[in-house]
Design a protein around this motif. Structure first.
Motif, PDB file in Angstrom:
ATOM      1  N   LEU A   1       0.925  -1.241   0.025  1.00 57.47           N
ATOM      2  CA  LEU A   1       0.029   0.046   0.054  1.00 57.47           C
ATOM      3  C   LEU A   1       0.905   1.227  -0.120  1.00 57.47           C
ATOM      4  CD1 LEU A   1      -2.754  -0.909   2.454  1.00 57.47           C
ATOM      5  CD2 LEU A   1      -3.168  -0.600  -0.044  1.00 57.47           C
ATOM      6  N   GLN A   2       2.027   1.284   0.790  1.00 57.92           N
ATOM      7  CA  GLN A   2       2.846   2.185   0.757  1.00 57.92           C
ATOM      8  C   GLN A   2       3.553   2.765  -0.626  1.00 57.92           C
ATOM      9  OE1 GLN A   2       5.840   1.673   3.898  1.00 57.92           O
ATOM     10  NE2 GLN A   2       7.077   3.341   2.991  1.00 57.92           N
ATOM     11  N   LEU A   3       4.080   1.532  -1.129  1.00 57.52           N
ATOM     12  CA  LEU A   3       4.650   1.701  -2.383  1.00 57.52           C
ATOM     13  C   LEU A   3       3.643   2.312  -3.439  1.00 57.52           C
ATOM     14  CD1 LEU A   3       6.304  -1.921  -2.422  1.00 57.52           C
ATOM     15  CD2 LEU A   3       7.399   0.198  -2.876  1.00 57.52           C
ATOM     16  N   LYS A   4       2.697   1.800  -3.498  1.00 58.50           N
ATOM     17  CA  LYS A   4       1.468   2.190  -4.577  1.00 58.50           C
ATOM     18  C   LYS A   4       1.024   3.575  -4.276  1.00 58.50           C
ATOM     19  CE  LYS A   4      -0.339  -2.161  -5.809  1.00 58.50           C
ATOM     20  NZ  LYS A   4      -1.330  -3.182  -5.437  1.00 58.50           N
ATOM     21  N   SER A   5       1.086   4.114  -3.029  1.00 58.51           N
ATOM     22  CA  SER A   5       0.831   5.521  -2.598  1.00 58.51           C
ATOM     23  C   SER A   5       1.861   6.358  -3.007  1.00 58.51           C
ATOM     24  CB  SER A   5       0.308   5.508  -1.155  1.00 58.51           C
ATOM     25  OG  SER A   5       1.379   5.431  -0.361  1.00 58.51           O
ATOM     26  N   ASN A   6       3.029   5.784  -3.013  1.00 60.14           N
ATOM     27  CA  ASN A   6       4.246   6.880  -3.498  1.00 60.14           C
ATOM     28  C   ASN A   6       4.516   6.859  -5.171  1.00 60.14           C
ATOM     29  OD1 ASN A   6       4.866   7.698  -0.897  1.00 60.14           O
ATOM     30  ND2 ASN A   6       5.918   5.771  -0.433  1.00 60.14           N
ATOM     31  N   GLY A   7       3.628   5.962  -5.654  1.00 59.62           N
ATOM     32  CA  GLY A   7       3.748   5.846  -7.337  1.00 59.62           C
ATOM     33  C   GLY A   7       4.668   4.708  -7.892  1.00 59.62           C
ATOM     34  N   TYR A   8       4.907   3.840  -6.989  1.00 50.66           N
ATOM     35  CA  TYR A   8       5.672   2.696  -7.305  1.00 50.66           C
ATOM     36  C   TYR A   8       4.570   1.720  -7.913  1.00 50.66           C
ATOM     37  CZ  TYR A   8       9.673   4.730  -5.263  1.00 50.66           C
ATOM     38  OH  TYR A   8      10.555   5.830  -5.075  1.00 50.66           O
ATOM     39  N   GLY A   9       5.010   0.716  -8.538  1.00 51.98           N
ATOM     40  CA  GLY A   9       4.374  -0.373  -9.023  1.00 51.98           C
ATOM     41  C   GLY A   9       3.623  -1.219  -8.139  1.00 51.98           C
ATOM     42  N   GLY A  10       4.336  -1.582  -6.971  1.00 52.69           N
ATOM     43  CA  GLY A  10       3.788  -2.453  -5.883  1.00 52.69           C
ATOM     44  C   GLY A  10       4.265  -3.823  -5.929  1.00 52.69           C
ATOM     45  N   ILE A  11       4.066  -4.607  -4.944  1.00 57.87           N
ATOM     46  CA  ILE A  11       4.664  -6.111  -5.161  1.00 57.87           C
ATOM     47  C   ILE A  11       3.885  -7.052  -6.028  1.00 57.87           C
ATOM     48  CG2 ILE A  11       4.622  -8.093  -3.351  1.00 57.87           C
ATOM     49  CD1 ILE A  11       5.041  -6.234  -1.055  1.00 57.87           C
ATOM     50  N   ARG A  12       4.677  -7.788  -6.890  1.00 46.65           N
ATOM     51  CA  ARG A  12       4.373  -8.385  -7.962  1.00 46.65           C
ATOM     52  C   ARG A  12       4.026  -9.906  -7.429  1.00 46.65           C
ATOM     53  NH1 ARG A  12       3.268  -4.445 -10.419  1.00 46.65           N
ATOM     54  NH2 ARG A  12       1.574  -5.854 -10.692  1.00 46.65           N
ATOM     55  N   ASP A  13       2.921 -10.597  -8.307  1.00 49.86           N
ATOM     56  CA  ASP A  13       2.503 -11.958  -7.817  1.00 49.86           C
ATOM     57  C   ASP A  13       3.642 -12.794  -8.522  1.00 49.86           C
ATOM     58  OD1 ASP A  13       0.525 -13.616  -6.213  1.00 49.86           O
ATOM     59  OD2 ASP A  13       0.795 -14.576  -8.042  1.00 49.86           O
ATOM     60  N   ILE A  14       3.926 -14.058  -8.072  1.00 49.20           N
ATOM     61  CA  ILE A  14       4.668 -14.880  -8.837  1.00 49.20           C
ATOM     62  C   ILE A  14       4.302 -15.699 -10.089  1.00 49.20           C
ATOM     63  CG2 ILE A  14       6.096 -17.134  -8.546  1.00 49.20           C
ATOM     64  CD1 ILE A  14       6.420 -16.613  -5.534  1.00 49.20           C
ATOM     65  N   SER A  15       2.873 -15.833 -10.097  1.00 51.46           N
ATOM     66  CA  SER A  15       2.145 -16.122 -11.376  1.00 51.46           C
ATOM     67  C   SER A  15       2.425 -15.147 -12.429  1.00 51.46           C
ATOM     68  CB  SER A  15       0.773 -16.293 -11.151  1.00 51.46           C
ATOM     69  OG  SER A  15      -0.126 -15.190 -10.496  1.00 51.46           O
ATOM     70  N   GLU A  16       2.187 -13.867 -11.989  1.00 58.79           N
ATOM     71  CA  GLU A  16       2.525 -12.941 -13.048  1.00 58.79           C
ATOM     72  C   GLU A  16       3.880 -12.959 -13.882  1.00 58.79           C
ATOM     73  OE1 GLU A  16       0.614  -8.330 -12.234  1.00 58.79           O
ATOM     74  OE2 GLU A  16       2.109  -9.149 -10.596  1.00 58.79           O
ATOM     75  N   LEU A  17       4.667 -13.315 -13.046  1.00 56.22           N
ATOM     76  CA  LEU A  17       6.320 -13.123 -13.314  1.00 56.22           C
ATOM     77  C   LEU A  17       6.699 -14.394 -14.188  1.00 56.22           C
ATOM     78  CD1 LEU A  17       8.128 -12.279 -10.095  1.00 56.22           C
ATOM     79  CD2 LEU A  17       7.309 -10.667 -11.936  1.00 56.22           C
ATOM     80  N   ARG A  18       5.830 -15.460 -13.830  1.00 55.67           N
ATOM     81  CA  ARG A  18       5.972 -16.723 -14.784  1.00 55.67           C
ATOM     82  C   ARG A  18       5.264 -16.548 -16.014  1.00 55.67           C
ATOM     83  NH1 ARG A  18       6.361 -21.932 -11.823  1.00 55.67           N
ATOM     84  NH2 ARG A  18       5.740 -21.671  -9.516  1.00 55.67           N
ATOM     85  N   TYR A  19       4.297 -15.891 -16.110  1.00 52.19           N
ATOM     86  CA  TYR A  19       3.727 -15.549 -17.548  1.00 52.19           C
ATOM     87  C   TYR A  19       4.294 -14.601 -18.239  1.00 52.19           C
ATOM     88  CZ  TYR A  19       0.002 -14.243 -20.912  1.00 52.19           C
ATOM     89  OH  TYR A  19      -0.742 -14.100 -21.684  1.00 52.19           O
ATOM     90  N   TRP A  20       5.112 -13.558 -17.476  1.00 48.28           N
ATOM     91  CA  TRP A  20       5.679 -12.528 -18.437  1.00 48.28           C
ATOM     92  C   TRP A  20       7.207 -13.197 -18.762  1.00 48.28           C
ATOM     93  CZ3 TRP A  20       4.890  -8.347 -14.189  1.00 48.28           C
ATOM     94  CH2 TRP A  20       3.760  -8.048 -14.083  1.00 48.28           C
ATOM     95  N   GLY A  21       7.505 -14.112 -18.130  1.00 48.58           N
ATOM     96  CA  GLY A  21       9.022 -14.666 -18.407  1.00 48.58           C
ATOM     97  C   GLY A  21       8.989 -15.903 -19.216  1.00 48.58           C
TER      98      GLY A  21
END
Length: 194
Positions: free
Chosen positions: A151-171
């Motif tokens: 929540l802190q990351l996103k409120s400061n304009g960063y992308g935020g914590i990624r899910d491992i399933s996303e990383l698998r799909y992208w990689g």
């Protein structure tokens, strides 16, 4: 002038090194994406003398990285190159493996997607990508502190914590060979190119 310093780097460099000792045995040249202060690079290069360690980061971080290199000079460590995912082309320096710590949650979603795709495309067959940081699994946080951090990351304009399933799909082309629990509710994901 004092060098930039990250307490988190100081805390996690030992546990990360133990992972790299196992997985970077057969590599000779490593690209570190997002070298930050430079603390990780000088520590790992000192303990993995068979590796040629190439740091990279945005140009504004190079001064601090070079201060760490000057303080701990080693023949197998190289001055940082400018590499920002989404801005610079993939460094054509023939690396066997890649390391990156605490970058995926700083990047925007499209940048993280691009990073995974670039690594999958550019690693040689059998090449290793060690990725350290906080991640979710099936949308679940492994600690309330990471949910708060997201929540802190996103409120400061960063992308935020990624899910491992996303990383698998992208990689696509990378296989997750080990998921290692690390201190402070972080994980080390070890990917290998098919």
């Amino acid at each position: 002038m004092s060098k930039p310093f990250s307490q988190a780097c100081e805390n996690n460099k030992g546990p990360i090194l133990e992972v790299l000792k196992r997985y970077f045995t057969h590599s000779t040249k490593i690209l570190e994406i997002g070298s930050g202060t430079g603390q990780h690079g000088v520590h790992f290069a000192a303990h993995l003398p068979h590796l040629s360690w190439q740091m990279s980061d945005a140009l504004n971080n190079h001064k601090g990285i070079n201060q760490w290199i000057a303080a701990y000079p080693q023949a197998n460590i190289h001055a940082p190159i400018s590499f920002v995912v989404g801005q610079d082309p993939w460094p054509g320096i023939g690396v066997q493996s890649v390391f990156s710590a605490n970058t995926a949650h700083i990047m925007q979603k499209h940048e993280c997607k691009l990073m995974m795709g670039l690594i999958a495309k550019n690693l040689p067959s059998g090449g290793i990508f060690c990725q350290y940081g906080p991640f979710t699994q099936d949308g679940q946080f492994n600690a309330q502190s990471n949910a708060d951090f997201d929540l802190q990351l996103k409120s400061n304009g960063y992308g935020g914590i990624r899910d491992i399933s996303e990383l698998r799909y992208w990689g696509q082309g990378l296989r997750l060979v080990e998921l290692i629990d690390m201190p402070a509710n972080n994980l080390c994901l070890v990917w290998q190119k098919h």
